[in-house]
Design an enzyme around this catalytic site. Structure first.
Site, PDB file in Angstrom:
ATOM      1  N   CYS A  89       0.880  -1.062   0.007  1.00 19.89           N
ATOM      2  CA  CYS A  89       0.130  -0.080   0.070  1.00 19.89           C
ATOM      3  C   CYS A  89       0.886   1.189   0.086  1.00 19.89           C
ATOM      4  O   CYS A  89       2.168   1.104   0.219  1.00 19.89           O
ATOM      5  CB  CYS A  89      -0.924  -0.090   1.113  1.00 19.89           C
ATOM      6  SG  CYS A  89      -2.294   1.149   1.217  1.00 19.89           S
ATOM      7  N   ASP A  95      -6.804  -3.880  11.136  1.00 17.63           N
ATOM      8  CA  ASP A  95      -5.303  -2.839  11.123  1.00 17.63           C
ATOM      9  C   ASP A  95      -5.147  -2.424  12.181  1.00 17.63           C
ATOM     10  O   ASP A  95      -5.945  -2.455  13.334  1.00 17.63           O
ATOM     11  CB  ASP A  95      -5.652  -1.681   9.921  1.00 17.63           C
ATOM     12  CG  ASP A  95      -4.387  -0.872   9.588  1.00 17.63           C
ATOM     13  OD1 ASP A  95      -3.150  -1.431   9.998  1.00 17.63           O
ATOM     14  OD2 ASP A  95      -4.460  -0.077   8.624  1.00 17.63           O
TER      15      ASP A  95
END
Ligand SMILES: O=C(O)c1ccccc1NCC(=O)[C@H](O)[C@H](O)COP(=O)(O)O
Length: 213
Positions: A6, A126
């Site tokens: 990412c 996360d």
């Protein structure tokens, strides 16, 4: 093991991630992230993502329906809605425009951990501080481990991803800070090392399910 890298910022980052074997790459639009791209750079970057690699638009402060329109217009494969700002209404609004939604949340916030609970195709668990490189207490999964298409994120790096996979038993993993030389600057050797380590880890779930629609 499905692997997403990412916060990519250049076409070279994309090339390296794809050649290393990443399954997905994330491009961030955010007013609060060091990885937030100028919007005029996003079309060329997403167009550069090769076939076979899932392009993911990542947002945390863009209205969901607006983000969905951007994802659809620019030809992204998926839209990752990140954080508490996006609830059921936001997912429903986004899905009317663009159906390939990923839901990113922190287990510490007590979310519904069923994959698809808000209509998403993939759930990403996360740290509460997304993109900070912070790890979180994986023992929280002992009573709330999702099944199916879910990604582990938060403070992963080449040197800890195998152990994290063994503990959390995710379907896939996601990384940003752990493959950087400085905040927002991807290190190509670290990307290669991360993807290799994640791919080498014994899978905890069958890999015969695809995230590509
Ligand atoms: O990466 C960012 O800066 C970011 C900012 C705002 C919302 C989401 C963001 N990233 C989303 C991701 O999928 C990250 O890869 C994930 O949070 C893991 O980050 P890290 O702990 O740095 O590996």
């Amino acid at each position: 093991m499905f692997v997403k890298v990412c916060g990519l910022a250049t076409t070279a980052d994309i090339d390296v991630a794809a050649e290393a074997g990443a399954d997905a790459v994330g491009l961030v639009i955010s007013g609060t992230s060091v990885r937030g791209l100028d919007r005029d750079r996003v079309p060329a970057l997403v167009a550069h993502v090769p076939d076979g690699v899932v392009s993911v638009l990542v947002v945390n402060d863009t209205p969901a329906a607006e983000a969905a329109r951007i994802a659809a217009d620019l030809g992204f494969d998926a839209l990752q809605l990140h954080g508490r700002a996006y609830g059921r209404a936001e997912f429903e609004a986004a899905a009317e425009v663009f159906p390939h939604l990923w839901r990113a949340t922190a287990l510490a916030d007590g979310p519904d951990t069923r994959v698809g609970a808000l209509g998403e195709e993939i759930l990403l668990l996360d740290s509460p501080r997304a993109g900070s490189g912070s790890r979180w207490d994986l023992s929280l999964l002992d009573t709330a481990r999702p099944e199916g298409h879910w990604l582990l994120a938060g403070g992963l790096a080449p040197g800890n991803v195998a152990e994290a996979i063994a503990t959390a038993r995710p379907w896939g993993v996601d990384v940003s800070s752990g493959v950087e030389s400085a905040p927002g600057v991807k290190d190509h050797d670290l990307i290669r090392a991360f993807v290799a380590a994640a791919k080498a880890a014994p899978p905890a779930q069958p890999s015969d399910v695809s995230a590509r629609q």
